[in-house]
Every structure is written in C-alpha cells, then in structure tokens.
Design a protein around this motif. Sequence first.
Motif, PDB file in Angstrom:
ATOM      1  N   ASN A  43      48.762  60.910  46.944  1.00 13.42           N
ATOM      2  CA  ASN A  43      48.290  62.049  47.736  1.00 13.42           C
ATOM      3  C   ASN A  43      48.363  63.360  46.965  1.00 13.42           C
ATOM      4  O   ASN A  43      47.565  64.267  47.213  1.00 13.42           O
ATOM      5  N   ASP A  46      45.198  63.130  44.991  1.00 18.76           N
ATOM      6  CA  ASP A  46      44.048  63.132  45.914  1.00 18.76           C
ATOM      7  C   ASP A  46      44.087  64.404  46.767  1.00 18.76           C
ATOM      8  O   ASP A  46      44.264  64.373  47.971  1.00 18.76           O
ATOM      9  N   ASP A  47      43.899  65.539  46.135  1.00 15.58           N
ATOM     10  CA  ASP A  47      44.052  66.821  46.804  1.00 15.58           C
ATOM     11  C   ASP A  47      42.972  67.126  47.840  1.00 15.58           C
ATOM     12  O   ASP A  47      43.152  68.004  48.680  1.00 15.58           O
ATOM     13  N   TRP A  48      41.871  66.401  47.823  1.00 21.47           N
ATOM     14  CA  TRP A  48      40.820  66.619  48.815  1.00 21.47           C
ATOM     15  C   TRP A  48      40.811  65.538  49.886  1.00 21.47           C
ATOM     16  O   TRP A  48      39.880  65.455  50.686  1.00 21.47           O
ATOM     17  N   LEU A  49      41.836  64.690  49.885  1.00 19.08           N
ATOM     18  CA  LEU A  49      42.035  63.646  50.904  1.00 19.08           C
ATOM     19  C   LEU A  49      40.841  62.700  51.035  1.00 19.08           C
ATOM     20  O   LEU A  49      40.422  62.349  52.132  1.00 19.08           O
ATOM     21  N   TYR A  50      40.330  62.253  49.905  1.00 19.89           N
ATOM     22  CA  TYR A  50      39.219  61.303  49.887  1.00 19.89           C
ATOM     23  C   TYR A  50      39.675  59.857  50.092  1.00 19.89           C
ATOM     24  O   TYR A  50      38.874  58.970  50.310  1.00 19.89           O
ATOM     25  N   ASN A  51      40.972  59.612  49.951  1.00 19.93           N
ATOM     26  CA  ASN A  51      41.551  58.256  49.963  1.00 19.93           C
ATOM     27  C   ASN A  51      41.127  57.445  48.742  1.00 19.93           C
ATOM     28  O   ASN A  51      41.149  56.228  48.767  1.00 19.93           O
TER      29      ASN A  51
END
Length: 96
Positions: A43, A46-51
């Motif tokens: 996480n 993955d700073d833009w929460l794309y998974n």
Amino acid sequence: MPPQIEKGLTKLLMLEIMLNYRAEQLRRNLEQSYDFTVVGAFNTVDDWLYNFLDAPNIKRFLVKMGHVPSKFELQSIIRRIDMDGDGKLNLAEFQE
C-alpha cells in the motif's frame, strides 16, 4: 562456446546469484521488523490505491525515496516479479 562468452556468462550468473542473495537478506531483515507487513509495504508503493503496482507507481515511490530509476530499471523490477506477464504486480506477486 568461445571462452570469452563462457567467461561473460559466468560473470552474469555470479552477479545474479549475489543479487538474489542480497535481496533475500534484505527481505528477511524487513520481515523481522516489528511493524512490517507485506500489505502495508504494498500500500505504501500503491499510492493511488489501484490494487496493483505498475511502472509509474514504482517510479513515484523510488523518487520519493531518493532514487530516480531508469526505464530499464523499472522494466527489470516488474519483469522479475510479474508472474502472469500483465506488466503489473498484484499483491500475491508482490508478496511472493
């Protein structure tokens, strides 16, 4: 095979072995940290929460950490970890 090619191939394989050994040492050190979790690390990148992680995610993370990666470095990171060949790293691939 010509001796110069054998020598070059041997050098490449030795470098790969040393890289894997060092990466394994670093992974073990991380896992022993009291506050480390694979999901937390994923996480963070993955700073833009794309998974998933892709080249732009990884580049932004590395730049924040003080390293400006080349396109080749980003491709190498993804190629080394990406098991399904989609050019993205999901949590399962990252965890492995």
